[in-house]
Design an enzyme around this catalytic site. Structure first.
Site, PDB file in Angstrom:
ATOM      1  N   CYS A  96       0.890  -1.181   0.000  1.00 40.83           N
ATOM      2  CA  CYS A  96       0.000   0.000   0.000  1.00 40.83           C
ATOM      3  C   CYS A  96       0.916   1.216   0.000  1.00 40.83           C
ATOM      4  O   CYS A  96       1.141   1.843   1.032  1.00 40.83           O
ATOM      5  CB  CYS A  96      -0.919  -0.024   1.207  1.00 40.83           C
ATOM      6  SG  CYS A  96      -1.871  -1.560   1.362  1.00 40.83           S
ATOM      7  N   ALA A 138       1.397   4.349  -1.831  1.00 44.48           N
ATOM      8  CA  ALA A 138       1.285   5.784  -2.106  1.00 44.48           C
ATOM      9  C   ALA A 138       1.437   6.615  -0.825  1.00 44.48           C
ATOM     10  O   ALA A 138       1.035   6.166   0.243  1.00 44.48           O
ATOM     11  CB  ALA A 138      -0.067   6.076  -2.755  1.00 44.48           C
ATOM     12  N   PRO A 139       2.064   7.805  -0.928  1.00 43.70           N
ATOM     13  CA  PRO A 139       2.563   8.466  -2.146  1.00 43.70           C
ATOM     14  C   PRO A 139       3.996   8.082  -2.532  1.00 43.70           C
ATOM     15  O   PRO A 139       4.551   8.663  -3.451  1.00 43.70           O
ATOM     16  CB  PRO A 139       2.494   9.941  -1.757  1.00 43.70           C
ATOM     17  CG  PRO A 139       2.767   9.944  -0.289  1.00 43.70           C
ATOM     18  CD  PRO A 139       2.117   8.690   0.250  1.00 43.70           C
ATOM     19  N   GLY A 193       6.809   7.589  -0.223  1.00 43.67           N
ATOM     20  CA  GLY A 193       7.915   7.970   0.665  1.00 43.67           C
ATOM     21  C   GLY A 193       8.730   6.767   1.110  1.00 43.67           C
ATOM     22  O   GLY A 193       9.958   6.740   0.984  1.00 43.67           O
ATOM     23  N   ASP A 239      -5.439  -3.527  -6.573  1.00 42.95           N
ATOM     24  CA  ASP A 239      -5.958  -3.794  -5.238  1.00 42.95           C
ATOM     25  C   ASP A 239      -5.102  -4.882  -4.592  1.00 42.95           C
ATOM     26  O   ASP A 239      -5.096  -6.030  -5.058  1.00 42.95           O
ATOM     27  CB  ASP A 239      -7.420  -4.244  -5.339  1.00 42.95           C
ATOM     28  CG  ASP A 239      -8.054  -4.510  -3.977  1.00 42.95           C
ATOM     29  OD1 ASP A 239      -7.326  -4.547  -2.962  1.00 42.95           O
ATOM     30  OD2 ASP A 239      -9.285  -4.702  -3.937  1.00 42.95           O
ATOM     31  N   CYS A 285      -0.273   4.046  11.066  1.00 46.69           N
ATOM     32  CA  CYS A 285      -0.109   5.365  11.688  1.00 46.69           C
ATOM     33  C   CYS A 285      -1.300   5.633  12.601  1.00 46.69           C
ATOM     34  O   CYS A 285      -1.841   6.731  12.629  1.00 46.69           O
ATOM     35  CB  CYS A 285       0.048   6.457  10.632  1.00 46.69           C
ATOM     36  SG  CYS A 285      -1.321   6.575   9.480  1.00 46.69           S
TER      37      CYS A 285
END
Length: 366
Positions: free
Chosen positions: A139, A141-142, A144, A190, A270
């Site tokens: 997963c 994106a973006p 980093g 996905d 997070c």
């Protein structure tokens, strides 16, 4: 900073613009929703965020729920912003007294630096990718962590990055190109469907993938995001918050099957909830006997939280970053001036978003 004097002239911005200002940005014209009746270019103004989205565009005053973001100088008049038939861009308010002393890093050496929160930096080091390996960022994106992983591998090997939203995949590709990283391949897909049970005849390099295709996998899972800060409001309902656990388990199941025996899986979020963090670890260890928790290096956060049935030794292997551990609320610069330098550095290193990391190794194929 709590002692900033507020001005009579007010500017209201949207929530997304408000988040950017809290992190050091100036106010750009598209983010401005309303401004005081007589605001002129050069005026001192107080900037507020409309966190409920109820302010009408072009309003001359707003009495709804708003959060003070700081003071700035208007670059344009009210009529410049709202009377023009053309869509305006560029800076609208130059922030001079933001409530958070966060400098803007926008366009600071963009091809050399990529700004990340401390725990996000730690995650890639814990994954510890090696040159020549095949890595999956499920997963991504973006991008980093994706670009950090590729950098740690010296751009040697293959980093597969996936996200199911095309706009976000485009951002991963842009960041890869900006940092001149060639080993990253980004796909709009996905990740819950990334496992292929049948061998394909074609030479397609993208998903879905055969079992045991990757040396290391990062699952930085979609989550309720309760650890994000600075923040002004939290809008998810209880139903939305509880929807993440089953999604994370679907992704985790795919990750385990895609990982080679002896491979490393790092799971991170997070957020701060037990159900998305320690409960997921307990479930994973019970569901997949082939997985074993591993120590993390570096380990600069706290240990895991009790309540999910994990042993004390297991909790010590987990890493949890907890913003509430830092006692800075209400303190200002003057009250910190007498502090020792090492104490200030320690506070700064702990002052981060809420985050959780678990590291597993896959012992065998079962």
């Amino acid at each position: 900073r709590r002692d900033i004097k507020k001005h009579a002239s007010e500017v209201i911005v949207g929530a997304h613009c408000g988040y950017a200002v809290l992190r050091g940005a100036h106010v750009y014209v598209p983010g401005i929703i309303s401004a005081s009746k007589f605001m002129k270019a050069g005026d001192l103004v107080s900037v507020y965020s409309d966190i409920e989205g109820k302010c009408k565009r072009g309003a001359k005053e707003f009495e709804g729920v708003k959060v003070f973001l700081g003071n700035g100088i208007s670059e344009l008049s009210r009529s410049d912003i709202f009377s023009s038939s053309a869509t305006l861009n560029g800076m609208g308010i130059r922030m001079i007294e933001p409530v958070y002393l966060s400098p803007s890093f926008d366009n600071v050496l963009p091809s050399d630096l990529f700004l990340q929160n401390l725990p996000s930096v730690v995650v890639s080091h814990i994954l510890n990718p090696q040159p020549g390996e095949r890595i999956l960022d499920m997963c991504a994106a973006p991008g980093g962590k994706t670009t950090h992983i590729a950098t740690l591998m010296h751009d040697q090997g293959e980093v597969i990055a996936m996200d199911k939203i095309a706009k976000k995949v485009k951002k991963i590709k842009q960041n890869s190109e900006l940092l001149q990283l060639n080993c990253i391949k980004a796909f709009c897909y996905d990740a819950t469907k990334a496992l292929s049970v049948e061998k394909r005849e074609d030479e397609q390099e993208g998903p879905p993938f055969l079992p045991e295709s990757f040396d290391r996998i990062l699952l930085d899972a979609p989550c309720s995001g309760m650890g994000q800060r600075p923040n002004m409001a939290y809008s998810l309902t209880l139903k939305e918050v509880t929807s993440y656990q089953p999604l994370q388990r679907k992704l985790f199941t795919v990750a385990v099957k895609l990982l080679k025996p002896g491979g490393v899986l790092v799971y991170s979020t997070c957020t701060i909830t037990l159900s998305e963090n320690e409960e997921q670890v307990a479930w994973a260890l019970k569901t997949f006997p082939c997985l074993q928790l591993q120590p993390q290096e570096p380990h600069i956060g706290g240990e895991g939280m009790r309540g999910a049935g994990l042993s004390l030794d297991q909790l010590k292997l987990l890493q949890r970053f907890d913003p509430s551990a830092v006692m800075l609320q209400g303190m200002d610069i003057a009250s910190l001036q007498d502090s020792r330098e090492e104490d200030l550095i320690s506070l700064a290193n702990k002052d981060c978003i809420g985050f959780f990391i678990a590291k597993f190794i896959k012992l065998n194929s079962k």
